[in-house]
Design an enzyme around this catalytic site. Structure first.
Site, short mmCIF file in Angstrom:
data_model
loop_
_atom_site.label_atom_id
_atom_site.label_comp_id
_atom_site.label_asym_id
_atom_site.label_seq_id
_atom_site.Cartn_x
_atom_site.Cartn_y
_atom_site.Cartn_z
N LYS A 80 33.70 37.60 41.43
CA LYS A 80 33.64 37.97 39.45
C LYS A 80 32.59 39.20 39.22
CE LYS A 80 33.87 35.40 35.51
NZ LYS A 80 32.79 34.09 34.58
N ASP A 191 31.76 25.52 27.20
CA ASP A 191 33.38 26.36 27.65
C ASP A 191 33.90 25.65 27.82
OD1 ASP A 191 35.48 27.31 25.88
OD2 ASP A 191 35.34 28.98 27.77
N ASN A 196 38.66 25.94 32.54
CA ASN A 196 37.38 25.66 33.32
C ASN A 196 37.04 24.60 33.86
OD1 ASN A 196 36.53 28.84 31.90
ND2 ASN A 196 35.65 28.02 30.43
N ASP A 208 32.82 29.27 35.78
CA ASP A 208 32.94 29.73 34.33
C ASP A 208 31.11 29.39 33.51
OD1 ASP A 208 34.19 31.59 32.58
OD2 ASP A 208 35.38 31.08 31.80
N1 LIG Z 1 35.58 30.99 42.35
C1 LIG Z 1 36.94 30.61 42.68
N2 LIG Z 1 37.80 30.45 43.52
C2 LIG Z 1 38.82 30.65 42.92
N3 LIG Z 1 39.42 30.67 41.51
C3 LIG Z 1 38.32 30.72 41.17
C4 LIG Z 1 36.85 30.85 41.09
N4 LIG Z 1 36.25 31.88 39.97
C5 LIG Z 1 37.22 31.52 38.79
N5 LIG Z 1 38.46 31.87 39.37
C6 LIG Z 1 39.63 32.18 39.11
O1 LIG Z 1 39.53 33.26 38.45
C7 LIG Z 1 39.57 32.84 36.45
C8 LIG Z 1 39.13 33.45 35.57
O2 LIG Z 1 37.01 33.25 35.92
P1 LIG Z 1 36.11 32.74 34.77
O3 LIG Z 1 36.97 31.57 33.90
O4 LIG Z 1 35.08 32.24 35.79
O5 LIG Z 1 36.16 34.28 34.17
P2 LIG Z 1 36.49 34.68 32.19
O6 LIG Z 1 36.40 36.09 32.55
O7 LIG Z 1 35.43 33.64 31.71
O8 LIG Z 1 37.93 34.20 32.42
P3 LIG Z 1 38.59 33.30 30.70
O9 LIG Z 1 38.43 34.06 29.48
O10 LIG Z 1 39.89 33.74 31.64
O11 LIG Z 1 38.03 32.49 30.75
C9 LIG Z 1 39.68 31.70 36.43
O12 LIG Z 1 40.28 31.08 35.59
C10 LIG Z 1 40.51 30.96 37.91
O13 LIG Z 1 41.90 31.03 37.65
MG LIG Z 2 37.43 31.02 32.24
#
Ligand SMILES: Nc1ncnc2c1ncn2[C@@H]1O[C@H](COP(=O)(O)OP(=O)(O)OP(=O)(O)O)[C@@H](O)[C@H]1O
Ligand SMILES: [Mg+2]
Length: 255
Positions: A80, A191, A196, A208
């Protein structure tokens, strides 16, 4: 040429050579914003130290982060990357001040993204130690967080929002996650919703957690009530008989 420049051009070479397969999917604009020079260096160092062989494809690209699937030996991992320019200072500030673990950190603009990534890493570590179903953290460098990949081969696990074949069962799992986060990890997600939570092999995973706060944060009860409200309304829409009061009591008093 300095060492850093050497490393950087090696990484840029790597990106051009197609190691970042499908990187064009991110679009030129996004790519430019995610991969500023410092970010490239962090990725490069992590690739070297963890022996990450390839960064395969973006799983998701949002306003504030991009998540990639990558390979570490034979294991799939998720990387990430928090974008340096788009994290909203005002939005994240409320989740940082008030949390005694992070309050003393310097909070100027350039540091806030690193701090946000550090906070998510610390929260994932706490969840993992408490045995809560969440991706295990692997490493952190600057704004780049490496964790376990939840998914099967090329298919990342769907969000509950996208796929929830057995709402009664996922509701039971979600209740346990929320209660254990509170009672064991001493955290409030802040959140928590069907956006999430991932569904993988009949198991729910919480993700998240950058904005998640310690119970000592003065706003933690309000955040918990909001989480309970959102998730209850989702499961009610899915036909589960759920109640906010009941869930809140279950989380706080284990009743
Ligand atoms: N460890 C993981 N394995 C597989 N997919 C993941 C993983 N972590 C995150 N994702 C995917 O990546 C997306 C975004 O991750 P995350 O929700 O942590 O980030 P974000 O920046 O908060 O994004 P958003 O604003 O869309 O919530 C998730 O919705 C999921 O589909
Ligand atoms: Mg998210």
């Amino acid at each position: 040429m300095r060492d850093e420049d050497n490393n950087l051009s090696a990484l840029q070479e790597l990106i051009r050579s197609g190691e970042f397969r499908n990187s064009q999917e991110l679009g030129k604009k996004t790519e430019g914003r995610v991969f500023d020079k410092r970010t490239l260096l962090h990725i490069y160092h992590l690739m070297k130290s963890l022996e990450i062989s390839t960064i395969d494809f973006p799983i998701a690209s949002g306003k504030e982060s991009v998540v990639f699937r990558a390979r570490m030996g034979k294991t799939n991992i998720a990387i990430k990357i928090y974008k340096m320019s788009t994290l909203k200072f005002n939005r994240v500030e409320q989740y940082i001040s008030g949390d005694p673990r992070f309050e003393k950190e310097r909070r100027d603009r350039s540091r806030i993204v690193y701090l946000w990534a550090k906070k998510e890493f610390a929260n994932l570590t706490d969840l993992h130690s408490a045995g809560i179903s969440a991706p295990a953290p692997i490493a952190l460098k600057g704004n780049v967080l490496v964790m376990k990949y939840i998914g099967t081969g090329p298919s990342p696990a769907p969000l509950l929002k996208q796929y929830n074949p057995d709402p009664e069962d996922t509701y039971r799992q979600v209740r346990t996650i929320l209660r254990d986060m509170y009672a064991k990890a001493k955290l409030v997600h802040a959140d928590f919703s069907e956006y999430n939570l991932l569904y993988h092999r009949k198991k729910v995973f919480v993700i998240d957690v950058g904005q998640s706060v310690s119970l000592k944060h003065p706003g933690s009860l309000e955040f918990l009530k909001r989480d309970v409200k959102n998730i209850t309304s989702y499961f009610m829409r899915m036909g589960v008989s759920a109640s906010e009061d009941e869930l809140l009591n279950f989380v706080i008093k284990n009743e």
